[in-house]
Design an enzyme around this catalytic site. Structure first.
Site, PDB file in Angstrom:
ATOM      1  N   SER A 128      16.813  -1.947   9.749  1.00  0.00           N
ATOM      2  CA  SER A 128      17.599  -1.495  10.903  1.00  0.00           C
ATOM      3  C   SER A 128      16.646  -1.204  12.050  1.00  0.00           C
ATOM      4  O   SER A 128      15.427  -1.298  11.898  1.00  0.00           O
ATOM      5  CB  SER A 128      18.371  -0.227  10.541  1.00  0.00           C
ATOM      6  OG  SER A 128      17.452   0.835  10.375  1.00  0.00           O
ATOM      7  N   LYS A 129      17.239  -0.818  13.174  1.00  0.00           N
ATOM      8  CA  LYS A 129      16.425  -0.498  14.348  1.00  0.00           C
ATOM      9  C   LYS A 129      15.427   0.612  14.031  1.00  0.00           C
ATOM     10  O   LYS A 129      14.362   0.682  14.620  1.00  0.00           O
ATOM     11  CB  LYS A 129      17.334  -0.058  15.489  1.00  0.00           C
ATOM     12  CG  LYS A 129      18.005  -1.225  16.174  1.00  0.00           C
ATOM     13  CD  LYS A 129      18.757  -0.749  17.402  1.00  0.00           C
ATOM     14  CE  LYS A 129      19.793  -1.774  17.804  1.00  0.00           C
ATOM     15  NZ  LYS A 129      20.891  -1.213  18.527  1.00  0.00           N
ATOM     16  N   ARG A 130      15.814   1.467  13.102  1.00  0.00           N
ATOM     17  CA  ARG A 130      14.953   2.574  12.686  1.00  0.00           C
ATOM     18  C   ARG A 130      13.581   2.055  12.208  1.00  0.00           C
ATOM     19  O   ARG A 130      12.565   2.721  12.321  1.00  0.00           O
ATOM     20  CB  ARG A 130      15.668   3.317  11.550  1.00  0.00           C
ATOM     21  CG  ARG A 130      15.070   4.613  11.126  1.00  0.00           C
ATOM     22  CD  ARG A 130      16.079   5.359  10.236  1.00  0.00           C
ATOM     23  NE  ARG A 130      16.563   4.531   9.135  1.00  0.00           N
ATOM     24  CZ  ARG A 130      15.866   4.294   8.030  1.00  0.00           C
ATOM     25  NH1 ARG A 130      14.679   4.788   7.877  1.00  0.00           N
ATOM     26  NH2 ARG A 130      16.368   3.532   7.071  1.00  0.00           N
ATOM     27  N   HIS A 131      13.587   0.856  11.623  1.00  0.00           N
ATOM     28  CA  HIS A 131      12.317   0.283  11.131  1.00  0.00           C
ATOM     29  C   HIS A 131      11.571  -0.463  12.227  1.00  0.00           C
ATOM     30  O   HIS A 131      10.586  -1.139  11.958  1.00  0.00           O
ATOM     31  CB  HIS A 131      12.579  -0.711   9.997  1.00  0.00           C
ATOM     32  CG  HIS A 131      13.210  -0.091   8.793  1.00  0.00           C
ATOM     33  ND1 HIS A 131      14.576  -0.115   8.568  1.00  0.00           N
ATOM     34  CD2 HIS A 131      12.668   0.574   7.756  1.00  0.00           C
ATOM     35  CE1 HIS A 131      14.838   0.505   7.438  1.00  0.00           C
ATOM     36  NE2 HIS A 131      13.707   0.938   6.925  1.00  0.00           N
ATOM     37  N   GLY A 132      12.079  -0.401  13.425  1.00  0.00           N
ATOM     38  CA  GLY A 132      11.422  -1.148  14.497  1.00  0.00           C
ATOM     39  C   GLY A 132      11.897  -2.595  14.531  1.00  0.00           C
ATOM     40  O   GLY A 132      11.273  -3.440  15.159  1.00  0.00           O
TER      41      GLY A 132
END
Ligand code: GLU
Length: 464
Positions: free
Chosen positions: A243-247
């Site tokens: 996800s965006k959380r992982h960049g």
């Protein structure tokens, strides 16, 4: 496997950027079609009019163009096929494979509540399934539901997941036409895949249960079910769904980081697919090796460091003239020195992992005298090293042939005569010539600058 006339498709919903997972799905479909000499199609699944945007469509088209995933026909825009989808729903109605459901929102909510209270998953309870259509209210809105078989099972023979069996009694009667007569995703996807002649559906495994429902509808229509390959979703380095959380970013962001499309293809190919121990390969090799059977069943993990390393390999394999043009594209200040960049490229690209790293290493070629030194570089210039640079500048000034071999011989002779080691002068020379403590090999740096420039840059530092 019947692979005659292979037709694959990439079917993104244009609600956001083209992310890594979508790019990989597109790549696998493209490679499979190319491998079999088939056709690769693009279908923009824009039936959700409220969430689909032109910006997202552009991002998908740009991303695919950058990745070199050319399609073999003009893209299909799914919402334009709505009338055809509705006509197929009418066919299902006429055959008794679908029915009109007049349940109100309140009734549906009550149904869900009852199911929840009984500890069951919320499902449509079949209120209108067997009701006499004569009882239908005249002027109330209705949806069209597919009359899903309740007995038996659906078996999906998936090229990645193997044989997956779904019990029909687990599937309720889903809506295929909304009350405004627009088709739902499940119907549209089947009709379009059929009409586009799609033979192989390669997509994320979040669609596996949809495949079971779709197989039921294919059967009701008497249509041939395509082959399926449901690829595990990509995970982040912590094992959770990417996800965006992982960049995780859009494909355009990876382009803007100075990655090469061939490296991106190589890396994406390895996210879930393998060919022995091969990590670095060309797109031609990938296409010739690609098959669905070598797609792994467990999710691959996205790893930015690995992607950069793969990029470094492709940078070293890239043609120097082409690479110089790409570097000038992202660092226009280097453009006036593009020719020098081409000559210097074998040296510049030696350790670089991105185009930006090349541009950064190349800065010493364009900086104007007097150059400013970083703090770390300045430390290399002191009362011990300055006199050595003065003496060395004399020797280099007398050198006739300005090339790396002669420069190296001259510098080494100077060191021998003065009982010095390379480490006694290289940091100071590097500092004076590049302003930084790191650079390509020192003999390369001297040779890549012309003689006047080298002597001038040394002079700027020793005359202080
Ligand atoms: N539009 C769907 C998505 O973006 C894909 C549908 C499919 O591949 O069948 O997830």
């Amino acid at each position: 496997m019947a692979t005659d006339h292979v037709v694959t498709r990439f079917a993104p919903s244009p609600t956001g950027f083209l992310h890594i997972g979508g790019a990989r799905t597109a790549l696998f479909n493209w490679a499979f079609a190319r491998h079999h000499g088939g056709r690769f199609l693009l279908r923009i699944e824009d039936t959700d009019r409220a969430r689909s945007t032109d910006a997202a469509i552009d991002a998908i088209l740009d991303g695919m163009a950058w990745l070199g995933l050319e399609v073999d026909d003009t893209p299909v825009f799914q919402h334009k096929n709505a009338a055809r989808h509705a006509a197929v729903a009418e066919t299902l109605l006429a055959r008794g494979n679908a029915y009109k459901c007049y349940c109100t929102a309140e009734e549906l909510e009550a149904m869900r509540e009852t199911a929840r209270a009984a500890g069951k998953p919320p499902r449509y309870d079949g209120t209108w399934r067997d009701r006499n259509p004569a009882e239908a209210p005249d002027d109330l809105p209705y949806v069209v539901r597919f009359r899903a078989p309740q007995e038996g099972e659906v078996v999906i023979t998936d090229h990645v997941q193997g044989t997956v069996t779904f019990s029909n009694d687990q599937m309720d009667d889903l809506i295929i036409l909304r009350s405004d007569q627009t088709p739902t995703y499940m119907l549209s996807v089947i009709v379009d895949d059929h009409d586009m002649g799609v033979t192989h559906v390669i997509r994320g495994d979040d669609h596996l249960t949809n495949a079971a429902r779709q197989a039921q509808i294919y059967a009701a229509l008497g249509w041939h079910v395509p082959e399926f390959a449901h690829v595990p979703l990509i995970h982040g380095s912590d094992g959770a769904k990417l996800s965006k959380r992982h960049g995780a970013l859009g494909v355009d962001a990876y382009r803007d980081m100075g990655l090469l499309p061939e490296a991106m293809r190589n890396y994406l190919a390895r996210l879930g697919w393998s060919h022995g121990d091969d990590e670095i390969f060309s797109t031609e090799e990938f296409v010739s090796w690609f098959g669905l059977d070598a797609i792994g069943k467990s999710p691959a993990r996205f790893d930015m460091t690995k992607l950069e390393n793969v990029n470094g390999h492709h940078i070293r394999q890239c043609d120097d003239v082409a690479l110089a043009a790409l570097v000038c594209g992202i660092a226009p200040e280097l453009s006036p020195r593009q020719k020098i960049l081409e000559t210097a490229m074998p040296v510049l690209k030696e350790r670089a992992k991105t185009l930006f790293e090349i541009a950064e290493i190349a800065q010493f070629l364009i900086v104007q005298r007097p150059i400013s030194l970083s703090e770390k570089a300045a430390e290399a210039l002191n009362d011990d090293t300055r006199p050595r640079l003065i003496a060395l500048a004399d020797r280099l000034g007398a050198l006739e042939n300005w090339n790396k071999a002669d420069i190296e011989t001259e510098i080494r002779a100077f060191l021998d005569e003065n009982a010095l080691k390379l480490g006694d002068i290289a940091p100071a020379l590097r500092a004076a010539l590049t302003g930084t403590p790191t650079s390509p090999g020192i003999f390369d740096v001297v040779a890549l600058l012309d003689k006047t420039e080298v002597l001038g840059r040394i002079d700027d530092q020793i005359s202080q």
